[in-house]
Design a protein around this motif. Structure first.
Motif, short mmCIF file in Angstrom:
data_model
loop_
_atom_site.label_atom_id
_atom_site.label_comp_id
_atom_site.label_asym_id
_atom_site.label_seq_id
_atom_site.Cartn_x
_atom_site.Cartn_y
_atom_site.Cartn_z
N SER A 1 0.73 -1.36 -0.10
CA SER A 1 -0.04 0.00 0.15
C SER A 1 1.06 1.29 0.15
O SER A 1 1.87 1.16 0.79
N ASN B 1 -2.11 8.31 3.74
CA ASN B 1 -2.72 6.97 3.13
C ASN B 1 -4.05 6.67 3.89
O ASN B 1 -4.14 6.23 5.26
N ASP C 1 -6.04 4.51 2.67
CA ASP C 1 -6.46 3.14 2.33
C ASP C 1 -5.76 2.44 3.53
O ASP C 1 -5.09 2.87 4.42
N ASP D 1 -10.72 1.38 1.72
CA ASP D 1 -10.37 2.51 1.02
C ASP D 1 -11.46 3.71 1.89
O ASP D 1 -12.36 3.73 1.86
N SER E 1 -11.02 3.53 7.65
CA SER E 1 -10.16 2.26 7.24
C SER E 1 -9.40 1.72 8.39
O SER E 1 -9.40 0.34 8.34
N SER F 1 -15.85 4.18 4.50
CA SER F 1 -14.75 3.18 4.06
C SER F 1 -15.29 2.18 3.23
O SER F 1 -16.57 1.63 3.42
N SER G 1 -14.01 -0.98 -3.96
CA SER G 1 -12.79 -1.89 -3.90
C SER G 1 -13.08 -3.25 -4.30
O SER G 1 -14.39 -3.93 -4.27
N SER H 1 -7.81 -1.53 -4.05
CA SER H 1 -8.55 -0.50 -4.15
C SER H 1 -8.72 -0.02 -5.36
O SER H 1 -8.08 -0.30 -6.37
N ASP H 2 -9.51 1.28 -5.77
CA ASP H 2 -9.86 1.49 -6.99
C ASP H 2 -8.48 2.51 -7.47
O ASP H 2 -8.31 2.96 -8.65
N ASP I 1 -4.52 9.12 -6.52
CA ASP I 1 -5.10 8.29 -5.36
C ASP I 1 -3.96 7.35 -4.63
O ASP I 1 -2.99 7.17 -4.94
N ASN I 2 -4.37 7.18 -3.27
CA ASN I 2 -3.56 6.13 -2.58
C ASN I 2 -3.81 4.79 -3.41
O ASN I 2 -4.84 4.49 -3.91
N SER J 1 -3.48 0.38 -3.35
CA SER J 1 -3.40 -0.94 -2.22
C SER J 1 -3.64 -2.08 -3.08
O SER J 1 -4.54 -2.02 -3.90
#
Length: 442
Positions: free
Chosen positions: A15, A24, A26, A61, A73, A124, A144, A215-216, A255-256, A258
């Motif tokens: 991640s 983060n 996520d 997320d 999260s 989340s 996700s 995640s997206d 975006d983050n 993962s």
């Protein structure tokens, strides 16, 4: 059930904050491990390979204004320990019952945590994979996802909860709430609908199956064809997560990111591309040492007519050719972690020489602790570090350099600063050993 009849679960998770976020939001659950507040701004990576009856992996997320989504999260990830205990030790609990109870409890906890977030509402998504006694159970809310790669085909096991035409979307409009397009999430209230996950039909895990939980931040950047190409490669899970993370964190990603990759394999030794490359490198090194030895012997034999050379003392012990590769260099888990080099050691000083300025160390290898291909935004920095073999060699013995200081500079502590768009190779050298890291500045 005997070990011979079980499958071996190998898995890896990574991640990353990504290119544009400070923290983060996520979180990742990995058989009891997850991202803690202490590590919220650092890259997270973990891997394992073990026989267990119950394996639980998840990606969350978080969503909320000013990076407060990390609260939601974190709550969701930390409460999965209770789910794992119930599935493992309660003979009357089915995975469905245990997951629904976990989600209802977690939903209420996230809804009630506004005092921890300064009054900001958080939420989340969740993508959850449970492998219980050889059976796969998949659940999700939000966008996700969970994928299965089997027989050269990629199948999406989850279902996105996103708004479609005529459907009411989430009323959360704060920054980071996906512009109100998520329709189910952890942290829902009764006015927004029933908080119930999508449940895929359970199935028996086959040897060779690969799962991706992500995640997206991954799926917004990569389409399913690109994911299929990655999972089709003969890599271990950590090799897959490395590649997915690198591809997902492109210059337009904000975006983050993962990803968890889980693989079901037969017990025994499994040769991967990474292991093959390490073995080829060792064979090339051995061949080079052998050629050097023969050449040195031939040259030495033609010089035997000169007398008195045996009495020559340069003040240093004679250089010894050593072919040494540590166990970690031969491990299949070294994929994509960094360059590992092994070479003839440098000379060491004579015991009678005590000046600290003349001290030289025998260095067998360097390992870059970070990925060897890093993308930075202009003006950002990252501090690189290496593991030295042997570990009694001080870090100050390492010399850092950049081949393009207009793009990226590096100081002698390994701190890299991105200057302008382009590429630069950062080198770390100790004795005769060098490792490199490619820095891409966007």
């Amino acid at each position: 059930m005997s070990t011979a009849n079980k499958i071996l679960i190998r898995a890896a998770a990574e991640s990353n904050v990504g290119n544009a976020r400070g923290n983060n939001e996520d979180n990742v659950y990995f058989n009891g491990d997850y991202i803690t507040p202490r590590n919220i701004s650092r890259p997270f990576a973990i891997k394992t390979g073990e026989y267990t009856d119950v394996n639980i992996f998840a990606v969350f997320d978080g969503m909320g204004r000013n990076n407060t989504g990390s609260f939601a999260s974190l709550v969701a990830a930390s409460k999965l320990d209770n789910l794992a205990d119930r599935i493992s030790f309660d003979p009357d609990a089915t995975p469905d019952d245990a997951v629904l109870e976990y989600m209802q409890e977690t939903n209420e906890l996230i809804r009630d945590q506004r005092r921890e977030t300064g009054g900001v509402r958080t939420a989340s998504t969740m993508a959850l994979l449970i492998i219980e006694h050889g059976n796969a159970h998949v659940y999700n809310v939000g966008d996700s996802r969970v994928y299965l790669y089997r027989d050269k085909q990629l199948v999406k096991l989850s279902r996105d909860h996103v708004a479609v035409e005529g459907q009411k979307s989430v009323a959360l409009t704060e920054e980071g709430i996906r512009h109100g397009r998520i329709t189910k999430f952890l942290g829902m209230n009764s006015r927004e609908g029933k908080m119930e996950p999508y449940r895929a039909k359970p199935f028996k895990v086959k040897k060779g199956d690969k799962f991706l939980v992500c995640s997206d931040g991954v799926t917004d950047q990569l389409d399913e064809d690109e994911i299929t190409v990655c999972l089709a490669k003969r890599k271990d899970p950590f090799g897959h997560t490395n590649e997915l993370m690198a591809l997902s964190m492109s210059d337009d990603s904000d975006d983050n990111v993962s990803a968890v990759v889980v693989e079901a394999i037969e017990p025994g030794i499994h040769i991967t591309q990474n292991m093959i490359m390490v073995m080829l490198g060792c064979l090339i090194m051995l061949f080079g040492v052998a050629v050097g030895f023969v050449f040195g012997w031939l040259v030495g034999s033609t010089s035997s007519e000169y007398e008195g050379l045996d009495d020559y003392d340069s003040g240093y012990y004679n250089m010894e050719i050593i072919n040494s590769v540590s166990k970690s260099d031969l491990s299949s888990d070294t994929s994509d972690v960094g360059d590992v080099s092994s070479t003839i050691p440098t000379t060491v000083p004579n015991k009678d020489q005590t000046s600290s300025e003349d001290i030289q160390y025998t260095v067998y290898g360097l390992t870059l602790r970070q990925n060897n291909d890093i993308t930075l935004q202009r003006g950002r920095s990252v501090t690189l570090s290496v593991e030295i073999n042997p570990d009694n060699v001080p870090q100050s013995y390492v010399q850092w350099s950049s081949d393009n200081e207009k793009v990226a500079t590096v100081d002698q502590n390994g701190k890299v600063v991105a200057k302008k768009k382009g590429q630069a190779t950062i080198s770390a050298s100790a004795g005769n050993v060098t490792v490199t890291c490619l820095i891409r500045v966007k």
